[in-house]
Structures are given as structure tokens and as C-alpha cells.
Design a protein around this motif. Structure first.
Motif, mmCIF file in Angstrom:
data_model
loop_
_atom_site.group_PDB
_atom_site.id
_atom_site.type_symbol
_atom_site.label_atom_id
_atom_site.label_comp_id
_atom_site.label_asym_id
_atom_site.label_seq_id
_atom_site.Cartn_x
_atom_site.Cartn_y
_atom_site.Cartn_z
ATOM 1 N N PRO A 26 24.525 36.671 39.154
ATOM 2 C CA PRO A 26 25.749 35.864 39.042
ATOM 3 C C PRO A 26 25.744 34.956 37.831
ATOM 4 C CG PRO A 26 24.283 34.918 40.673
ATOM 5 C CD PRO A 26 23.651 36.210 40.238
ATOM 6 N N GLY A 27 26.929 34.496 37.461
ATOM 7 C CA GLY A 27 27.081 33.502 36.407
ATOM 8 C C GLY A 27 26.983 32.117 37.014
ATOM 9 N N PRO A 28 27.442 31.106 36.294
ATOM 10 C CA PRO A 28 27.357 29.733 36.807
ATOM 11 C C PRO A 28 28.265 29.458 38.009
ATOM 12 C CG PRO A 28 28.507 29.804 34.693
ATOM 13 C CD PRO A 28 27.899 31.152 34.891
ATOM 14 N N TRP A 29 29.311 30.272 38.207
ATOM 15 C CA TRP A 29 30.191 30.123 39.385
ATOM 16 C C TRP A 29 29.849 31.258 40.341
ATOM 17 C CZ3 TRP A 29 33.438 31.875 42.988
ATOM 18 C CH2 TRP A 29 34.341 31.000 43.582
ATOM 19 N N THR A 30 29.304 30.928 41.503
ATOM 20 C CA THR A 30 28.848 31.977 42.417
ATOM 21 C C THR A 30 29.195 31.659 43.861
ATOM 22 O OG1 THR A 30 26.889 33.142 43.252
ATOM 23 C CG2 THR A 30 26.571 30.871 42.511
ATOM 24 N N LEU A 31 29.354 32.700 44.670
ATOM 25 C CA LEU A 31 29.643 32.561 46.095
ATOM 26 C C LEU A 31 28.373 32.410 46.927
ATOM 27 C CD1 LEU A 31 32.375 35.346 46.504
ATOM 28 C CD2 LEU A 31 32.758 32.875 46.522
ATOM 29 N N GLY A 32 27.235 32.678 46.330
ATOM 30 C CA GLY A 32 25.994 32.624 47.087
ATOM 31 C C GLY A 32 25.975 33.699 48.157
ATOM 32 N N ARG A 33 25.458 33.372 49.333
ATOM 33 C CA ARG A 33 25.366 34.356 50.414
ATOM 34 C C ARG A 33 26.724 34.657 51.041
ATOM 35 N NH1 ARG A 33 21.564 37.191 49.338
ATOM 36 N NH2 ARG A 33 21.863 38.110 51.414
ATOM 37 N N LYS A 34 27.719 33.859 50.753
ATOM 38 C CA LYS A 34 29.048 34.071 51.360
ATOM 39 C C LYS A 34 29.767 35.270 50.751
ATOM 40 C CE LYS A 34 30.422 29.820 50.469
ATOM 41 N NZ LYS A 34 29.185 29.169 50.044
ATOM 42 N N TYR A 35 29.179 35.885 49.722
ATOM 43 C CA TYR A 35 29.871 36.980 49.044
ATOM 44 C C TYR A 35 30.120 38.160 49.995
ATOM 45 C CZ TYR A 35 25.824 40.124 48.698
ATOM 46 O OH TYR A 35 24.794 40.977 48.989
ATOM 47 N N LYS A 36 29.250 38.345 50.988
ATOM 48 C CA LYS A 36 29.394 39.506 51.877
ATOM 49 C C LYS A 36 30.648 39.404 52.739
ATOM 50 C CE LYS A 36 24.519 40.801 52.264
ATOM 51 N NZ LYS A 36 23.375 41.008 53.201
ATOM 52 N N VAL A 37 30.787 38.316 53.478
ATOM 53 C CA VAL A 37 31.937 38.196 54.372
ATOM 54 C C VAL A 37 33.232 38.100 53.577
ATOM 55 C CG1 VAL A 37 31.717 35.666 54.540
ATOM 56 C CG2 VAL A 37 32.887 36.950 56.344
ATOM 57 N N ILE A 38 33.225 37.364 52.469
ATOM 58 C CA ILE A 38 34.428 37.244 51.641
ATOM 59 C C ILE A 38 34.782 38.587 51.020
ATOM 60 C CG2 ILE A 38 35.325 36.245 49.495
ATOM 61 C CD1 ILE A 38 33.889 33.658 50.223
ATOM 62 N N GLY A 39 33.787 39.297 50.517
ATOM 63 C CA GLY A 39 34.032 40.587 49.880
ATOM 64 C C GLY A 39 34.594 41.619 50.838
ATOM 65 N N TRP A 40 34.057 41.688 52.049
ATOM 66 C CA TRP A 40 34.532 42.687 53.009
ATOM 67 C C TRP A 40 35.934 42.368 53.518
ATOM 68 C CZ3 TRP A 40 33.140 47.343 53.108
ATOM 69 C CH2 TRP A 40 31.815 47.733 52.873
ATOM 70 N N ILE A 41 36.224 41.106 53.773
ATOM 71 C CA ILE A 41 37.586 40.740 54.196
ATOM 72 C C ILE A 41 38.580 41.086 53.081
ATOM 73 C CG2 ILE A 41 39.121 38.824 54.771
ATOM 74 C CD1 ILE A 41 36.754 37.465 56.128
ATOM 75 N N ALA A 42 38.228 40.762 51.839
ATOM 76 C CA ALA A 42 39.099 41.063 50.699
ATOM 77 C C ALA A 42 39.341 42.557 50.571
ATOM 78 C CB ALA A 42 38.475 40.504 49.418
ATOM 79 N N ALA A 43 38.288 43.348 50.724
ATOM 80 C CA ALA A 43 38.403 44.802 50.565
ATOM 81 C C ALA A 43 39.297 45.405 51.642
ATOM 82 C CB ALA A 43 37.015 45.434 50.613
ATOM 83 N N ILE A 44 39.123 44.986 52.879
ATOM 84 C CA ILE A 44 39.930 45.527 53.983
ATOM 85 C C ILE A 44 41.401 45.167 53.807
ATOM 86 C CG2 ILE A 44 40.353 45.361 56.467
ATOM 87 C CD1 ILE A 44 37.291 44.978 56.787
ATOM 88 N N GLU A 45 41.675 43.921 53.385
ATOM 89 C CA GLU A 45 43.059 43.509 53.175
ATOM 90 C C GLU A 45 43.736 44.352 52.103
ATOM 91 O OE1 GLU A 45 46.551 41.079 51.872
ATOM 92 O OE2 GLU A 45 44.903 41.883 50.697
ATOM 93 N N ILE A 46 43.027 44.627 51.023
ATOM 94 C CA ILE A 46 43.596 45.425 49.944
ATOM 95 C C ILE A 46 43.913 46.841 50.420
ATOM 96 C CG2 ILE A 46 43.086 46.513 47.721
ATOM 97 C CD1 ILE A 46 41.453 44.003 47.019
#
Length: 509
Positions: free
Chosen positions: A427-447
Motif C-alpha cells: 500500500p501507499g501512505p493511504w491504506t485501509l489496513g485489514r479492513k480492505y477485505k470486508v470493504i472490497g467484497w461489499i464493493a464488488a458485490i454491489e457493482i
């Protein structure tokens, strides 16, 4: 405030690490980066031009409840993309991320989807602007009838003006983006105040938050059946999904932004958040002012009918002019974003005529990319010359659907690739940390869910085999996207895989 030379050096060094020399002029501030996405989202554009889509498919609840609900999902998509732009701040943005994390074939399809979406959103915004300008002229100029041909002529003029501004206005384009932000903020505030205090009467809170309509023609107009809740109402969510899009512009101008790894990441999610709040307030003001329901239904839910039936002639024109100018700024920003993505994709040999499209002039302006995108947008909007049987601008909504499908599918690919990479992602200086999994999957399903809905027919007359079937009512979004994807796939296997290798470095060690 001028950034220190060290910040500029760090930006250019990071760009070189990603494989590119500094060709575009890096003079955009963090606010300017935020401004372009905020302008493209443009609550003065989408909230007005696609208001009818939600009104006819769900009614007030599709707006009062649908807007904040879908906005939350879009914000999660924005968070996922902010992490990616922080790690990879390049003008290519979306397709570059996919190439880096997946490989050339992922970058190839992402790039083409992103390009289709950006061209479509540019065309749809400018056509919406032409529609509102046409409304002003119809109520002001004697002899102006407001025909479809006249609307299309205005659309062409606006599209050409946006191309010229981006070609010759490069030295001040970032300043115009800043002006656009304040026009949207103060313009929306003025409209809300007008809608609050000028109309003689307003709808009640219960009506705004509980009333449902079904003017789609499906389910015999029922607003309580399963068909209504599972098919018709989700079609109304196109209002939110279309309005809050184009925020990838923060990535596309990152090579022109100072402190891009943080500025572009913050600009991306903040543009979504602020637009969501401002847009909801504006839409609620419209709903409370929508007291002449039969007249609005007769106008196919057009927001102009809400204004015309609730305001005096002078206030009506004032609101329309404020919105039209906001839409003009929005279209200008769309051309800027689209041209940067075209330039970057061509730089990596992803387009026919790449050597021509990747050229910049002495001012650092990708002139050929600007011309290419505006001409493509013109051709994509030609079906808008034909009026649908029910009088609704279904061709316009189809262009909107192309924009939504193209852009969000382009967002989906790198989000899924990020999930696949897991801890291997740096990651760069702006990161989701461990929250990337739940955020990423919710985003993907919505799309995925949204993309399925927006290739479906908008009216029974657009369903093949229906007794009232009419080609003018067909949602040609799946046809347009499908044909392009087949062509892109064929192009990939014929020659694309030979010359598109993902990132093509143009800087020496």
C-alpha cells in the motif's frame, strides 16, 4: 500556497518508479484534484437529469431512501479505490492498477471498459446540459420549439466547446475546476433555499419518505408487488449510481497533482462523501416541492416539471440556469478526465493509433486524445435523436447505463485483484489496513448487482416478444457494451496481446 521543490521531486520520483517521465504539467493542488471528481459527480447535473428515472421507478422512496443507501455502497467502492490510487498514482489509474496486480489481459479489458464509461458519461452529461439549456431557450426565445433535433444541436455545440476549452484552456483548467466546486456548493444552496421558501405549498414528510410510484409500465403499475420491489425500484437507483460516478478522475489527473499519493486518495473518497450529503439535501428539496404529481407524471418525471409547477417563471429560470451552468462545468471536467485516461492508455499502446493519441503539445495538453473522446461521445449519443413511444428519453438513459456499466465494471476488476493479492499488495501512505477485505467484497458485490440491473429493459415496450415491442424503447446499453467487449476481445487475440504488455516504461533507469 506553492508546494516545496521536495514534494515535486518526490512526485516525479514516484512516477519514475512506476515507469513514466513527467510529461503532463504537475500544478494541480489537492483541492483541484478533489474538485475535478466533485465536478464530475455534479449534483447539479445527475440529480436533475436522471430524477425522472427514480420518479418513474419507485417514486419518492427511490430518492429519499434510495439515495443515502446506495451512496453508502458507493463510498465503500471509493475507499477501495483510494487505497489503490495512493499506491499507484498514475494517469492510467484503473487499467494501470489491473495491469500491475493481474497482468496485461486484465489491464486491457479494464482500460477499454473505463474508456467506454468515460466517453459515455461525457456524452450523457453534455446531452443533459443541452436538455436544460433547451428548456431555458424554449421559455425565453420566440420561435424556439425545443425539438429533439434542436436539443441534439445544442449537445453538439456544448461538446465542441468543452473540447476547445480543454485544448486551449490548459493553463487555467485546474482553476476552472476550483470555480466549479464553489458554483456547485453555492448554486445548490440557492436552489434549496428557493425550493424551501418560494412554493406556496409543500408535500408532507410522510409523502416524501413513504410514497411509491410505478410509472414504468411493468406489473400493471403495481407499487406493492414483488416485481415492484425486486425489479422496478432497483431501476430507480440508477439516479444515485449515475450521479455519483466519475470519481476515478482523481486518479487520472494524479500525474498533474502535487502530493498525489495522499491528495488523490483523499480527493476520491471525499468527493463521494460531500456529494452524497449535498445531493440528498437537494433531492429532498425537490421532492417537498413536487406537489403537482399528475403534471410531473405527464412529463415522465422530468425534474423541470417539478420546478415549473412549483415556482414562478423568474425563479424557475433562475434554478434552470444555475443547474445548466453546473452541468456545463461537469461536462468540461468529464472531457479532462477522459482525455487523460485516453492519453495514458495510448501511452501504453492500448489503443489503435496510440502514437498519435499519446502525444502532448508544448503546454502538456493531450490534444488528440481530447478530439478522439469528444467525437466518440457524439457518435454514441446518436440514438437520442429518436423519441421513445412513452416520451421518456430512454436513449439518454441508455447512454447513462453505458456509462455506469463501463465505469463500475472497470472499478470491479482492480478491486477483485486487490482482494486476490492479499498481503502481497504494497500500500501507499493511504491504506485501509485489514479492513480492505470486508470493504472490497461489499464493493464488488454491489457493482455486480448494479451492472445486471442496468442492462435490463426500462419499459415493457423494450422487452423482445412483448406485444407492444418497439425498437425505440430498447435499452441498447447491453448491446453497445456487448458489441464493444466482443470487438475488444477479438482485437486482443488478433494483435492486442502482441503489443499491449501493460505498463510500457518511457523512462530510463
Amino acid at each position: 500556497m506553492t508546494a516545496s521543490p521536495t514534494v515535486h521531486d518526490d512526485d516525479e520520483r514516484r512516477l519514475a518508479e512506476l515507469g513514466y517521465k513527467q510529461e503532463l504539467k504537475r500544478k494541480w493542488s489537492a483541492f483541484s484534484n478533489f474538485a475535478i471528481s466533485f465536478s464530475i459527480i455534479s449534483i447539479l447535473a445527475g440529480c436533475f437529469t436522471t430524477f425522472g428515472q427514480a420518479w418513474n421507478n419507485g417514486g419518492p422512496v427511490a430518492i429519499s431512501w434510495g439515495w443515502p443507501l446506495i451512496s453508502i455502497f458507493i463510498l465503500l467502492i471509493g475507499f477501495a479505490m483510494s487505497e489503490l490510487v495512493s499506491a499507484y498514482p498514475t494517469a492510467g489509474g484503473i487499467y494501470w492498477w489491473a495491469s500491475k496486480m493481474g497482468g496485461p489481459v486484465h489491464g486491457w479489458f479494464t482500460g477499454w471498459l473505463n474508456l467506454i464509461g468515460l466517453i459515455a458519461v461525457t456524452a450523457s452529461v453534455d446531452y443533459g446540459c443541452a436538455t436544460f439549456l433547451n428548456l431555458v431557450l424554449t421559455n425565453t426565445v420566440d420561435g424556439w420549439d425545443g425539438t429533439l433535433n434542436q436539443v441534439f444541436l445544442l449537445f453538439v455545440i456544448i461538446l465542441v466547446l468543452h473540447g476547445l476549452i480543454n485544448v486551449f484552456g490548459q493553463p487555467i483548467i485546474h482553476t476552472l475546476q476550483n470555480v466549479s466546486v464553489w458554483w456547485h456548493v453555492f448554486g445548490a444552496a440557492v436552489i434549496v433555499l428557493i425550493l424551501m421558501f418560494v412554493p406556496e405549498k409543500h408535500q408532507g414528510v410522510s409523502w416524501v419518505f413513504t410514497e411509491t410510484f410505478n410509472n414504468s409500465g411493468f406489473a400493471d403499475g403495481s407499487n406493492s408487488s414483488g416485481m415492484f420491489w425486486l425489479y422496478v425500484l432497483p431501476l430507480g437507483f440508477l439516479l444515485t449510481q449515475y450521479t455519483i460516478t466519475g470519481f476515478d478522475a482523481c486518479a487520472h489527473v494524479s500525474e498533474e497533482t502535487v502530493g498525489a499519493s495522499r491528495a488523490a486518495a483523499n480527493g476520491l473518497w471525499q468527493s463521494i462523501a460531500y456529494s452524497a450529503v449535498g445531493g440528498w439535501i437537494l433531492l429532498l428539496a425537490l421532492l417537498f416541492a413536487a406537489t403537482d404529481v399528475p403534471a410531473i407524471n405527464e412529463a415522465a418525471g422530468f425534474s423541470g416539471a417539478v420546478l415549473e409547477t412549483s415556482l414562478s417563471s423568474g425563479f424557475f429560470k433562475a434554478v434552470i440556469i444555475i443547474s445548466t451552468v453546473g452541468q456545463f462545468f461537469c461536462g468540461m471536467s468529464c472531457v479532462t478526465s477522459m482525455s487523460r485516461m485516453t492519453f495514458a492508455f495510448a501511452r501504453d499502446r492500448g489503443l489503435p493509433g496510440s502514437r498519435v493519441l499519446s502525444k502532448v503539445d508544448r503546454n502538456g495538453t493531450p490534444v488528440n486524445a481530447i478530439i478522439f473522446g469528444t467525437v466518440a461521445g457524439l457518435f454514441l449519443t446518436l440514438p437520442a435523436l429518436y423519441e421513445a413511444p412513452n416520451g421518456a428519453p430512454l436513449a439518454f438513459y441508455a447512454v447513462v447505463s453505458v456509462a455506469v456499466i463501463g465505469l463500475y465494471l472497470a472499478f470491479l476488476i482492480p478491486i477483485l485483484l486487490r482482494l486476490r493479492m492479499g498481503d502481497r499488495f504494497q500500500p501507499g501512505p493511504w491504506t485501509l489496513g485489514r479492513k480492505y477485505k470486508v470493504i472490497g467484497w461489499i464493493a464488488a458485490i454491489e457493482i455486480i448487482v448494479v451492472s445486471v440491473y442496468f442492462i435490463l429493459p426500462f419499459s415493457p415496450a423494450g422487452v423482445p416478444g412483448n406485444a407492444d415491442f418497439d425498437w425505440k424503447a430498447v435499452n441498447y446499453a447491453p448491446i453497445a457494451v456487448g458489441v464493444v467487449l466482443l470487438a475488444v476481445a477479438a482485437y486482443w487475440f488478433a494483435s492486442g496481446r502482441k503489443h499491449f504488455t501493460g505498463m510500457r516504461s518511457n523512462v530510463s533507469e
